[in-house]
Design a protein around this motif. Structure first.
Motif, PDB file in Angstrom:
ATOM      1  N   PHE A  27       0.703  58.142  46.888  1.00 30.14           N
ATOM      2  CA  PHE A  27      -0.706  57.876  47.536  1.00 30.14           C
ATOM      3  C   PHE A  27      -0.804  57.848  49.117  1.00 30.14           C
ATOM      4  CE2 PHE A  27      -1.600  53.580  48.923  1.00 30.14           C
ATOM      5  CZ  PHE A  27      -0.458  52.902  48.454  1.00 30.14           C
ATOM      6  N   SER A  28      -1.852  58.088  49.792  1.00 27.01           N
ATOM      7  CA  SER A  28      -1.782  57.908  50.918  1.00 27.01           C
ATOM      8  C   SER A  28      -3.101  57.104  51.535  1.00 27.01           C
ATOM      9  CB  SER A  28      -1.368  58.957  51.901  1.00 27.01           C
ATOM     10  OG  SER A  28      -1.444  58.881  53.155  1.00 27.01           O
TER      11      SER A  28
ATOM     12  N   ARG B 277      -6.278  56.730  49.883  1.00 26.42           N
ATOM     13  CA  ARG B 277      -6.983  56.068  49.025  1.00 26.42           C
ATOM     14  C   ARG B 277      -8.665  56.473  48.869  1.00 26.42           C
ATOM     15  NH1 ARG B 277      -6.662  50.402  49.812  1.00 26.42           N
ATOM     16  NH2 ARG B 277      -6.228  50.796  51.916  1.00 26.42           N
TER      17      ARG B 277
ATOM     18  N   GLY C 282      -9.929  60.004  48.983  1.00 26.11           N
ATOM     19  CA  GLY C 282     -10.157  61.214  48.609  1.00 26.11           C
ATOM     20  C   GLY C 282      -9.974  62.342  49.738  1.00 26.11           C
ATOM     21  N   VAL C 283      -9.123  61.997  50.666  1.00 26.95           N
ATOM     22  CA  VAL C 283      -8.809  62.946  51.575  1.00 26.95           C
ATOM     23  C   VAL C 283      -7.601  63.596  51.839  1.00 26.95           C
ATOM     24  CG1 VAL C 283      -8.910  63.064  54.387  1.00 26.95           C
ATOM     25  CG2 VAL C 283     -10.625  61.831  53.217  1.00 26.95           C
ATOM     26  N   CYS C 284      -6.552  62.797  51.410  1.00 31.82           N
ATOM     27  CA  CYS C 284      -5.042  63.562  51.623  1.00 31.82           C
ATOM     28  C   CYS C 284      -4.665  64.096  50.499  1.00 31.82           C
ATOM     29  CB  CYS C 284      -4.224  62.162  52.001  1.00 31.82           C
ATOM     30  SG  CYS C 284      -3.826  61.086  50.587  1.00 31.82           S
ATOM     31  N   GLY C 285      -5.232  64.159  49.365  1.00 29.52           N
ATOM     32  CA  GLY C 285      -4.543  64.889  48.232  1.00 29.52           C
ATOM     33  C   GLY C 285      -3.176  64.379  47.536  1.00 29.52           C
ATOM     34  N   SER C 286      -2.556  63.263  47.779  1.00 29.35           N
ATOM     35  CA  SER C 286      -1.542  63.039  47.482  1.00 29.35           C
ATOM     36  C   SER C 286      -1.510  62.136  46.233  1.00 29.35           C
ATOM     37  CB  SER C 286      -0.631  62.209  48.475  1.00 29.35           C
ATOM     38  OG  SER C 286      -1.382  60.905  48.875  1.00 29.35           O
ATOM     39  N   CYS C 287      -2.693  61.658  45.555  1.00 30.35           N
ATOM     40  CA  CYS C 287      -2.626  60.813  44.530  1.00 30.35           C
ATOM     41  C   CYS C 287      -2.772  61.418  43.102  1.00 30.35           C
ATOM     42  CB  CYS C 287      -3.385  59.619  44.912  1.00 30.35           C
ATOM     43  SG  CYS C 287      -5.257  60.176  44.817  1.00 30.35           S
TER      44      CYS C 287
ATOM     45  N   CYS D  98      -7.150  58.091  43.232  1.00 25.93           N
ATOM     46  CA  CYS D  98      -7.865  57.113  44.064  1.00 25.93           C
ATOM     47  C   CYS D  98      -9.332  57.235  44.147  1.00 25.93           C
ATOM     48  CB  CYS D  98      -7.500  57.184  45.462  1.00 25.93           C
ATOM     49  SG  CYS D  98      -8.056  58.925  46.331  1.00 25.93           S
TER      50      CYS D  98
HETATM   51  S1  FES Z   1      -4.795  58.745  47.934  1.00 24.87           S
HETATM   52 FE1  FES Z   1      -5.515  60.419  49.442  1.00 24.87          FE
HETATM   53  S2  FES Z   1      -6.555  61.626  47.974  1.00 24.87           S
HETATM   54 FE2  FES Z   1      -6.130  59.981  46.574  1.00 24.87          FE
END
Ligand code: FES
Ligand code: SF4
Ligand code: SF4
Lengths: 239, 112
Positions: free
Chosen positions: A51-52, A54, A56-61, A73
């Motif tokens: 995750f990064s 938290r 809803g922007v980075c798309g990593s979770c 997230c």
């Molecule tokens: S942690 Fe970045 S979109 Fe969910």
């Protein structure tokens, strides 16, 4: 379910791994990512997940939550728990690294395979004047807000059947390139999107659109690619 | 032939076949309801350029349309890719043409 506790099953290990079960306190406004974090902090320090931002922007979770791919997230436990039970697995259709971490390399490779932005102008020139209401800009705008979470990729059955299929996110990206008048080689983007494993492999069944957390419709973008490819063929354009 | 060509061919043959299928179905119902015997049907079709054209076009469209669909299915469900996949599609198309045109000849040929 015991009152105030969630029954959480989390995938541990690689392909040959197994589920481990945890009891996690249910809390107000709890997201699935909060639950995973609590498990890692309190019960299982070696649990791997990604995750990064938290928010809803980075798309990593993204993970598979109770059978469906989701951004964890922004997914509230209340909305997805099945009578207090959560089953959390890594994303489908990607090689598993360990626990909840999948290897997203192929996903991003396919993304760049359709083409990266290369403009017609240099930085020294004034910004291009693009009418926001033009048909092409509207089409690109409708598809541009992708956060690269791979949720659609995990939701698409065709990706599972045909590993060469570019998949919804890359083709959705191709559609924005094809419609961006600032892109130098728009025709090349279309050509790459309609090669083998390209837009024509899509079944238009909409699972990508159904699951995309930011509400994009790769289905519509891919339909647009097919339409453009068809008309360019009838108009006798080479590729 | 590119994916785009195959896609376009499949859509266009579908367009051709839609009315043909309808007429074909109506014809079946008509023949069955009317209690026509095989001999009576053959009497009407043999030597008819119209029916030869109708079913000839039908067979050709189907022989283009179906193998493209089968190719898509095979690419997803079998390990076949690339050339072997295309050759399988071609073989199936040829089979459909041969079987189909044989049937057309049997219905409209001879007699007269
Ligand atoms: S942690 Fe970045 S979109 Fe969910
Ligand atoms: S619409 Fe196309 S890209 Fe989207 S899930 Fe279905 S087959 Fe995959
Ligand atoms: S199209 Fe939607 S689901 Fe797919 S990667 Fe982009 S944001 Fe995620």
């Amino acid at each position: 379910m015991e009152a105030g506790l969630l029954d959480v099953r989390i995938w541990r290990g690689g392909d040959e791994g197994a589920f481990a079960s945890y009891r996690v306190p249910a809390r107000e406004n709890q997201t699935v990512l909060d639950v995973v974090t609590e498990v890692q902090r309190c019960f299982e320090p070696s649990l791997a997940y990604r995750f990064s931002c938290r928010v809803g922007v980075c798309g990593s979770c993204a993970m598979t939550v109770n059978g469906a791919p989701r951004w964890t997230c922004r997914t509230h436990v209340k909305r997805v728990a099945d009578d207090g039970a959560l089953t959390i697995e890594p994303l489908r259709h990607l090689p598993l690294v360990k626990d909840l971490v999948s290897d997203v390399e192929t996903f991003f490779d396919k993304w760049t395979q359709v083409g990266v932005f290369e403009g017609t102008a240099t930085r020294a020139e004034p910004p291009a004047a693009v009418a926001p209401t033009s048909r092409e800009r509207a089409a690109a705008d409708a598809a541009i807000q992708c956060i690269n979470c791979a949720v659609c990729y995990a939701a698409c059955d065709v990706v599972g059947w045909d590993h060469d299929y570019l998949g919804p996110a890359a083709l959705n990206r191709a559609w924005t390139l094809v419609n961006d008048v600032r892109v130098a080689d728009r025709h090349g983007a279309l050509e790459r999107a309609m090669g083998e494993g390209g837009c024509h492999s899509c079944h238009s069944h909409g699972a990508c659109m159904e699951h995309c957390p930011v509400g994009l419709s790769p289905t519509a973008s891919i339909a647009g690619l097919k339409r453009t490819a068809f008309w360019s063929l009838l108009k006798g354009r080479a590729a | 032939m590119s994916e785009r060509h195959l896609y376009a061919l499949q859509r266009m043959t579908a367009l051709v076949m839609a009315p043909l299928v309808l007429v074909h179905l109506i014809l079946i119902v008509y023949a069955v309801q009317g209690g026509l015997t095989a001999a009576e049907i053959l009497e009407r079709t043999q030597g008819s350029a119209g029916w030869a054209l109708f079913y000839g076009l039908f067979v050709l469209s189907a022989a283009i349309h179906a193998p493209i669909g089968l190719r898509n299915v095979m690419r997803e469900w079998t390990p076949l890719k690339g050339r072997p996949l295309d050759l399988t599609m071609l073989a199936f198309a040829l089979l459909l043409i041969v079987l189909g045109l044989r049937a057309v000849v049997a219905v409209v040929g001879g007699g007269g």
